[in-house]
Enzyme design. Structure first.
Site, short mmCIF file in Angstrom:
data_model
loop_
_atom_site.label_atom_id
_atom_site.label_comp_id
_atom_site.label_asym_id
_atom_site.label_seq_id
_atom_site.Cartn_x
_atom_site.Cartn_y
_atom_site.Cartn_z
NE ARG A 94 -1.37 2.53 2.73
CZ ARG A 94 -0.43 3.33 3.31
NH1 ARG A 94 -0.49 4.75 2.46
NH2 ARG A 94 -0.13 3.67 4.73
CG ASP A 95 3.48 4.01 3.04
OD1 ASP A 95 3.33 4.85 2.45
OD2 ASP A 95 3.95 3.92 4.39
CG HIS A 121 3.79 4.11 9.76
ND1 HIS A 121 3.45 3.15 8.92
CD2 HIS A 121 4.45 4.80 8.96
CE1 HIS A 121 3.59 3.60 7.74
NE2 HIS A 121 4.25 4.81 7.64
CG HIS A 176 8.34 7.58 7.55
ND1 HIS A 176 7.90 8.42 6.61
CD2 HIS A 176 7.60 6.46 7.63
CE1 HIS A 176 6.80 7.92 5.97
NE2 HIS A 176 6.82 6.90 6.60
CB CYS A 184 13.91 7.25 -2.80
SG CYS A 184 15.65 8.05 -2.88
CG ASN A 224 7.39 3.39 4.77
OD1 ASN A 224 6.76 3.86 5.75
ND2 ASN A 224 6.86 3.33 3.54
#
Lengths: 327, 327
Positions: free
Chosen positions: A15-16, A209, A211, A242, A251
Site C-alpha cells: 500500500r504505502d 509507523h 520513517h 526516496c 519507511n
C-alpha cells in the site's frame, strides 16, 4: 518456528510503497509479491488502499488483491480507507482489518483531506458503526499521522496527540498507531509519546509507523520496543519514499528491522532468506525501482542465528559479509 | 553554548576515514577539514595514524597534522598507534591522546597484527610505561576491535571481551573503548557488553565505536547511551567504509549521530550548520569520494531546535525538508 513471535512486523509496502511510486504494478505481480512476503513469515500485510482510482490508479485493483490475499493462511489482510466511501467498499470485501489515517496536525489534516482532526474522529465513528453493522469481525485501526511533527505546522504538541488518541479510542477503534509521517521523530520523543498514549488507552495502543528520513528509523523502533510496542510497520526495500538522495527512504526497511530484532533475540517469525527471495519478486514486478536496505546489501554476519536458534542456510550465509578492518 | 555538552562526539574521519580511501588528502586539506570540524564544535578528533607510510601513505604526514591540530583551542588531538614504534613517534609530538587497537578476536588479531590478544596487552603495558616516562599528560585509550563479533571467527564470547577489558585496564590504559569493527553488533548485545564492562572497570569504560554496516548504527548508539556511554566515535559523511552499495557505510555518520542526540535533547556541543560547512571542506579536499548521511540529505526538520534551545539559522532551515505524505 515453534514459539510465537515476540513482535508483529506489519508490511505496508503493497500500500504505502506502491502508491508512492510512478509505475503501476500489475495485479498478478502484486499477488506474487504478497505470496512471497507471506512465505517469508509476514503475518500482517497492508495490501492496498480503497481510494479513488482517479487519484491513485496504482490502487484500482485493491479489491482483487484483497480477495487473493485472504486465501493465505494465518495472514491478517489490511487496507487503508481514507473516507466513508472507501470503508464501504472495503467492508464489501473479505478483508480482516482496515486502517484510517487521522492527522494530529490540523494543518496537515486540512491540506490532505480538507477535514479537521475533530471531523476525522467523527468519520472514524461512522466507520466503526458501519463495521459494527456490516462486518463486526473486521478490526479498525486509526493510524495517527504527523504524531511526531509536521512539515506544515512544525512541532505537534504532545498533548494534541494524546487527546486525539483518547478521542479515537472513544470513537471505538481497536488500535491507535502513531506515525512519523515526515521523519521528524527522535527516540526520546518516541518513548514519551508511546508511554503517555499507553497510559491513556492501554492495550488499544497500536503500531509504531516510523520513517528513516534522517536515519533514525531503527533507533526509533528500538525506543518504541523499549516502551512495550509490539507491532511495527515497515516496507520491503524501504519502498515508498526516496524523497532525497541514495539511501534515503521513507519507511523503515523491513529487512533491516527484522535483522535488528532477530539479532537482539526478539522473534519476528520472519525468515530473512525468504524475505530476500520476496525482494527479488518485488524487483521483478517493479523493474528499475530503487530498493534500499543495509542488511540485504551486507548480508547476514558470519555466525548469525535467529532468535529461535535456527541458523541461516549455507546459501545465504555465503552472501557478502564484511571484511575485517582495523577499528 | 553555555552548558557543557552531555556527550563527547569523537570524530575519527581524518584517521579511520582517510586511511580507508584510495586518494591521499593533502596536508593542507586535512588541516582545513580539521579546522572546520573544530569550528563546528567537535572537541575530540582522531587526526591520523602513526603507521608505516609504506603501509598507509595517506598517513605519512600525521606528525604535521598533529602539530597543526594542537593549536586549536579546547581540542583533544588523538592518533592511532599500532605498535611501540608508532607510540614512540606519537609521543614525540604534542598530541593529547593515543589509541591502540586491540582485537578481542584471536583470529582477527593474528590476521591483522600477527599478535595474540595477550601479546597486545603486553604491548599496551609497554606503551603505558613509555607514556609514563616521557609524556605523562598524554591519555592512552585501548580500542577493542571485534568486540561484538568477527568475520573470521564469527561470534566473540562476551567473557573474552570482559576479560580483555579488565586486562587492558590493569595494563594502565585510561579508557577501554568497544568497537563493532565489522558491523555485527545489535542493541541488546551493546547493552549487555557495556553493562558488564562498566561493572568491571567502571569509569575506565570508554567510547562506543559502532558501525552502520547493517543499518543498526544509531540504534546501537542509543543502546550505548542508555547504558551510560558518553563518548561516541563517528566519522563525517560516514567516510571510511562503503563496502557495499549506496547508503552502506562503515562508521556511524557524525551528522546523523549529532542530529539524533540534539533532537533527543542531549547536548553535543556541535552545530549542525557548521558541520555541513565542514562537509563541504571535506568534499573539496577529496573530490569524487562519496559521502553518506541522511540528515545532510533531508535537512533539518521544520521547527527543529538544538538541545540547548538554539534555533538553526534561516539559511539552514530552508534546506530540503520532507513534504507531507499520507501516512
Amino acid at each position: 518456528m515453534t514459539a510465537p513471535p515476540d513482535v508483529l512486523i506489519s508490511e505496508v509496502g503493497p500500500r504505502d510503497g506502491l502508491q508512492s511510486v510512478q509505475a503501476t504494478m500489475s495485479t498478478a505481480a502484486k499477488c506474487a509479491w504478497i505470496d512471497a512476503l507471506h512465505a517469508a513469515g509476514l503475518r500482517e500485510i497492508e495490501v492496498g488502499s480503497f481510494v479513488s482510482p482517479r487519484l491513485l490508479p496504482q490502487m484500482a485493483d485493491v479489491a482483487d488483491v484483497v480477495r487473493h490475499a485472504v486465501g493465505l493462511p494465518g495472514l491478517t489482510v489490511m487496507a487503508l480507507v481514507p473516507n466513508l466511501r472507501g470503508a464501504q467498499a472495503a467492508l464489501a470485501t473479505p478483508l480482516h482489518k482496515l486502517t484510517l489515517p487521522v492527522s494530529a496536525s490540523a494543518a496537515h489534516s486540512m491540506a490532505n483531506v480538507r477535514q479537521t482532526p475533530a471531523q476525522m474522529v467523527e468519520l472514524v465513528r461512522q466507520v466503526v458503526a458501519l463495521r459494527d453493522a456490516s462486518a463486526p469481525a473486521v478490526r479498525v485501526e486509526a493510524g495517527m499521522s504527523t504524531a511526531f511533527g509536521c512539515t506544515l505546522q512544525g512541532r505537534v504538541p504532545e498533548d494534541d496527540v494524546v487527546r486525539l488518541a483518547v478521542a479515537l479510542a472513544e470513537a471505538g477503534v481497536d488500535e491507535v498507531g502513531l506515525s512519523d509521517t515526515t521523519g521528524m521523530a527522535d527516540p526520546a520523543q518516541v518513548r514519551r509519546l508511546f508511554r503517555r498514549v499507553r497510559a491513556e488507552i492501554g492495550t488499544r495502543t497500536g503500531a509504531a509507523h516510523l520513517h528513516n528520513t534522517r536515519g533514525l528509523g531503527l533507533a526509533n523502533c528500538l525506543a518504541a520496543w523499549d516502551e512495550g510496542v509490539r507491532t511495527f510497520d515497515s516496507s520491503q526495500g524501504g519502498l515508498g519514499g526516496c524523497p532525497y538522495a541514495p539511501g534515503a527512504s521513507g519507511n523503515v526497511v523491513t529487512e533491516d528491522l527484522v535483522f535488528m530484532f532477530e539479532a537482539m533475540g526478539v522473534r519476528t517469525g520472519v525468515d530473512l532468506e525468504r524475505l530476500q527471495a520476496a525482494r527479488a519478486v518485488l524487483a521483478a514486478g517493479l523493474p528499475g525501482e530503487p530498493l534500499y536496505g543495509m542488511t540485504p546489501e551486507a548480508g547476514l554476519p558470519p555466525g548469525f542465528t535467529y532468535a529461535d536458534g535456527r541458523r541461516p542456510s549455507a546459501a545465504t550465509s555465503t552472501l557478502a559479509s564484511a571484511d575485517a578492518d582495523r577499528s
